[in-house]
Design a protein around this motif. Sequence first.
Motif, short mmCIF file in Angstrom:
data_model
loop_
_atom_site.label_atom_id
_atom_site.label_comp_id
_atom_site.label_asym_id
_atom_site.label_seq_id
_atom_site.Cartn_x
_atom_site.Cartn_y
_atom_site.Cartn_z
N ILE A 3 0.18 -1.34 0.37
CA ILE A 3 -0.14 0.34 -0.11
C ILE A 3 0.62 1.62 0.31
O ILE A 3 0.11 1.94 -0.47
CB ILE A 3 -0.40 0.04 1.00
N ASP A 4 2.20 1.54 1.01
CA ASP A 4 2.75 2.75 0.70
C ASP A 4 4.38 1.67 0.57
O ASP A 4 5.06 0.91 1.33
CB ASP A 4 2.66 3.23 2.28
N PRO A 5 5.10 2.72 -0.61
CA PRO A 5 4.44 3.64 -1.43
C PRO A 5 3.67 2.42 -2.52
O PRO A 5 3.45 1.45 -2.37
CB PRO A 5 5.36 3.88 -2.53
N THR B 125 -12.10 20.74 -8.03
CA THR B 125 -12.86 20.18 -6.87
C THR B 125 -12.41 18.95 -6.80
O THR B 125 -11.97 17.68 -7.28
CB THR B 125 -14.76 19.67 -7.03
N GLY B 126 -13.40 17.92 -5.78
CA GLY B 126 -12.20 16.60 -5.15
C GLY B 126 -11.66 16.90 -4.10
O GLY B 126 -11.00 18.29 -3.46
N ASN B 127 -11.90 16.23 -3.32
CA ASN B 127 -10.57 15.81 -2.44
C ASN B 127 -8.91 15.51 -2.88
O ASN B 127 -9.06 14.42 -3.79
CB ASN B 127 -10.95 14.52 -1.53
N LEU B 128 -8.16 16.30 -2.05
CA LEU B 128 -6.31 15.38 -3.04
C LEU B 128 -6.42 15.01 -2.31
O LEU B 128 -5.95 14.39 -0.28
CB LEU B 128 -5.85 16.93 -2.67
N LEU B 129 -6.33 13.52 -2.92
CA LEU B 129 -5.67 12.38 -1.77
C LEU B 129 -3.46 11.81 -1.94
O LEU B 129 -3.48 11.39 -0.59
CB LEU B 129 -5.81 11.17 -3.29
N GLY B 130 -3.05 12.54 -2.46
CA GLY B 130 -1.67 12.32 -2.56
C GLY B 130 -1.37 13.32 -3.58
O GLY B 130 -1.33 13.44 -4.59
N GLU B 131 0.34 13.84 -3.34
CA GLU B 131 0.91 14.10 -4.48
C GLU B 131 2.40 13.00 -4.41
O GLU B 131 2.98 12.49 -3.28
CB GLU B 131 1.75 15.69 -4.07
N GLY B 132 3.26 12.72 -5.88
CA GLY B 132 3.63 12.54 -5.91
C GLY B 132 4.75 12.62 -7.28
O GLY B 132 4.27 13.74 -6.97
N ARG C 41 0.26 5.87 -22.01
CA ARG C 41 0.57 5.82 -20.61
C ARG C 41 2.30 6.37 -19.86
O ARG C 41 2.85 6.11 -20.37
CB ARG C 41 0.34 3.92 -20.88
N ALA C 42 1.53 6.35 -18.81
CA ALA C 42 2.51 7.12 -17.70
C ALA C 42 2.61 6.60 -16.57
O ALA C 42 0.48 6.51 -15.85
CB ALA C 42 3.19 8.09 -17.90
N LYS C 43 3.28 6.47 -15.53
CA LYS C 43 2.82 5.27 -14.25
C LYS C 43 3.55 7.01 -13.03
O LYS C 43 4.69 7.41 -14.09
CB LYS C 43 3.69 4.91 -14.00
N ALA C 44 3.06 7.47 -12.14
CA ALA C 44 3.77 7.83 -11.27
C ALA C 44 3.36 7.41 -9.04
O ALA C 44 2.42 6.43 -9.30
CB ALA C 44 2.95 9.78 -11.49
N GLU C 45 4.03 7.11 -8.84
CA GLU C 45 4.58 7.11 -7.50
C GLU C 45 4.64 7.55 -6.03
O GLU C 45 4.67 9.19 -6.17
CB GLU C 45 5.55 6.12 -7.35
N PHE C 46 3.84 7.32 -5.56
CA PHE C 46 2.88 8.44 -4.35
C PHE C 46 2.92 7.19 -3.10
O PHE C 46 3.11 6.53 -3.08
CB PHE C 46 1.63 8.89 -4.83
N ASN C 47 3.99 8.59 -2.53
CA ASN C 47 3.93 8.18 -0.24
C ASN C 47 2.59 7.70 0.22
O ASN C 47 1.94 9.11 -0.23
CB ASN C 47 4.53 9.09 -0.18
N ASN C 48 1.82 6.89 0.59
CA ASN C 48 0.87 6.49 0.98
C ASN C 48 0.61 6.57 2.05
O ASN C 48 -0.07 5.24 3.10
CB ASN C 48 0.27 5.92 -0.09
N ALA C 49 1.49 7.29 2.78
CA ALA C 49 1.15 6.76 4.66
C ALA C 49 -0.19 7.12 5.35
O ALA C 49 -0.89 6.05 6.42
CB ALA C 49 2.29 7.77 5.07
N GLY C 50 -0.69 7.13 4.95
CA GLY C 50 -2.11 8.13 5.35
C GLY C 50 -3.06 6.60 4.49
O GLY C 50 -4.36 6.59 4.81
N GLN C 51 -2.39 6.22 3.74
CA GLN C 51 -3.12 5.46 2.33
C GLN C 51 -4.66 5.75 2.41
O GLN C 51 -5.43 4.70 2.49
CB GLN C 51 -3.83 3.84 3.65
N LYS C 52 -4.99 6.49 2.02
CA LYS C 52 -6.12 7.20 0.84
C LYS C 52 -5.93 7.09 -0.79
O LYS C 52 -7.14 7.09 -0.86
CB LYS C 52 -5.48 8.98 1.32
N LEU C 53 -4.78 6.55 -0.89
CA LEU C 53 -4.64 6.13 -1.75
C LEU C 53 -5.44 4.40 -2.08
O LEU C 53 -3.64 3.94 -1.14
CB LEU C 53 -3.66 6.24 -2.84
N TRP C 54 -6.36 3.74 -2.75
CA TRP C 54 -6.30 1.84 -2.76
C TRP C 54 -5.96 1.77 -3.81
O TRP C 54 -6.64 1.86 -4.99
CB TRP C 54 -8.27 2.00 -1.80
#
Length: 386
Positions: A210-212, A251-258, A275-288
Amino acid sequence: MRIQKKSALIAAPLIVIAGLGLWYATRPATAKLAAPTAIPVRVVAVTEKDVPRYVTGIGSVLSLHSVVVRSQIDGVLTKLLVKEGQLVKTGDLLATIDDRSIRASLDQARAQLGESQAQLQVALVNLQRYKLLSVDDGVSKQTYDQQQALVNQLKATAQGNQASIDAAQVQLSYTQIRSPVTGRVGIRTVDEGNFLRMADAQGLFTVTQIDPIAVEFSLPQQMLPTLQGLIADPKNAQVKAYIGADTDGETGNLLGEGHLTLIDNQINANTGTIRAKAEFNNAGQKLWPGLLVTVQIQTALDKDALVVPPTVVQRGLDQHFVYRIKGDKVETVPVQMVYQGSGQDTITGVNAGDVLVSDGQSRLKPGSTVQVLTDPPQVVQSGAAQ
């Protein structure tokens, strides 16, 4: 008689004319035409500031590592040491399988190795004795060679026994199922006491990192040079992920910055996207994993740009224009749309500080007299109580 009729015919028109003259003389004076009414409008001033440019797309959240935990040997599941949804680290013990038969095989292989080593030790002593005797022809050359062959045979047997021990130890290690990654345990599919087989495709459960975490998204192929420039400069390749956001990310909720990490090695010829890919730190586990998100990437920064609200710029037949306040009248000014997004438009063709009409343009034309409103618009409530 005829003279009276003739006099009457002459008098009648005179009476009508006299009546009309009296009415015209006594009618009220016509009011002068009123001056043109000023059109109420609301205005804003052109501001100058740095404006970031963004590109957005729809992406899907992906785990960097997701492993289906399966048994590597056939056996009975004796213990499940983790719960569904539990966070585990790499190497943590997850489950155990009955190991009694494997331990028995390991003990047998060790006993065989001991026997082979004892036989090899005796053979080495005899070989050394035959070597000394062969100097004085105490033993024949053939006897010495046979003893040397026996030593080699026993060495090979001992090596085979050691290999059997190593294989049994590997099998024994499979009876302890450990987590291959750090992540979250999924829903299990078996319970303690079930007989597991290596051929079972379903596995016990999954462990998902889950993190990252990563987000995969697609953008038009025209964005390839921009993406290549961003990935070459990691500090500027910032990516934001929103849920419930529109295409502008307003609008909407910001889940993370990567940050951008990968561009696919080919463009999809059917859709014209890459296609492209980005990596996020997800300590709060908002990205699922599996979540659909709106991805926003800053591609540039316009320095000292002229900014107005979107309601200011009007669309003409062949160009954009704005209404600029000049005294108590308005004039039309053609402008060029540089960038739209985030609730503001960047334009050229006007100057910083110019006062432009932001509401009420539908009644305007060049040279119209206007009245600038300063109060906020009133909210009309329908269905009020009588």
